[in-house]
Enzyme design. Sequence first.
Site: not given
Length: 402
Positions: A109, A197
């Site tokens: 992530y 992101e």
Amino acid sequence: MDIHEYQAKEILAGFGVAVPPGALAYSPEQAAYRARELGGDRWIVKAQVHAGGRGKAGGVKLCNNDQEIVDACEGMFGQRLVTHQTGPEGKGIYRVYVEGAVPFEREIYLGFVLDRSSQRVMIVASSEGGMEIEEISAEKPDSIVRSSVEPAVGLREFQAREIAFALKIPPALTQQMVRTLMGCYRAFRDLDATMVEVNPLVITSDNRILALDAKMTFDGNALFRHQQISELRDKSQEDPRESRAADRGLNYIGLTGNIGCIVNGAGLAMATMDTIKLAGGEPANFLDIGGGATPERVAKAFRLVMSDKNVEAVLVNIFAGINRCDWVAEGVVQALTANPVDVPVVVRLAGTNVEAGLKILNESGLPIIAATSLMDAAEKAVAAWRGENGGDKVHYIKAGAN
Ligand code: GDP
Ligand code: MN
């Protein structure tokens, strides 16, 4: 402002971030054709909507041949995808992105956000990619690596290497990881993003670091200096009330209550919403019409607020500092004369020339309910919405009454 995954990937690729080859399609047939152009024998078909959580909601499908691609697409086009980020109404699917499927070993992530309290860019990463960051922080908080960047200095290579080490990236891939981090950071900084992101960022089976998903959000107040970014806006993904407002330069957020709010200043708008709740009502919207409060802006604001069918009363709350209440009152009267509304309207004016303003409202002949304090205004708006109006007959400004 949000953009689509395929757009974010194209931008990040321009900053040196590796992404899988992919192609956009507007129909099932086109998707199959684009997959053949890409080559390979397994593809991922991804619904392009402004929301995450598509995988779990059926918006990301692995396909092995033309027929599976067409079937996957037919289940997507024209549908609304409901994910945990969209709300129950979901987001319409009008574009899909087709990518060659990539076998991978690890999911990471990676997020870049604006940390307003420290006035820095916060990098949040985790060796537990694939899950949403909320889940990671609830279930694997120890896996989260944080690093903050002073924008005047920028992200330095040593800092990027530290993040790579903390994520236990194999040493042979450190340089690729540094390049990825630097690329994301520069895209964030150069384009005035508020969020980048990449989830998941993967280590592929053939040892490459690749962004399999990408999301970017941009600061709407900086769009004027990034024309290529503002052109990426996709109104099909926005609340139609909010797009209409944005087109008119008004700062509007649609809510679910019945009392429409027209206010100058964001802080006053927040306070107005709170006071309506305190008085027992529910605001239908947040609306900051800005400092000017000219008759044109007030009229636009009325049209916007009244386009919401749930609105059963309107509260206009104007604080005149630089402005003058008499002038604002003229604006309200002009706006309501030109565009009569069929719900009760409560107007509270405060500040410069308030007496003159109230006099104009009272003498206008329009059934405007005037209020003095914010609490008084909220109570009158809630009473009017309930049809009480403090015992008096409820005054409506009927369409065509003028
Ligand atoms: P999101 O659910 O909206 O965040 O959409 P993602 O693009 O992240 O896709 C969801 C999941 O699908 C990812 O976490 C991956 O596990 C998987 N996925 C996406 N692209 C690929 C790919 O190219 N290959 C493989 N094997 N899995 C993928
Ligand atoms: Mn994702």
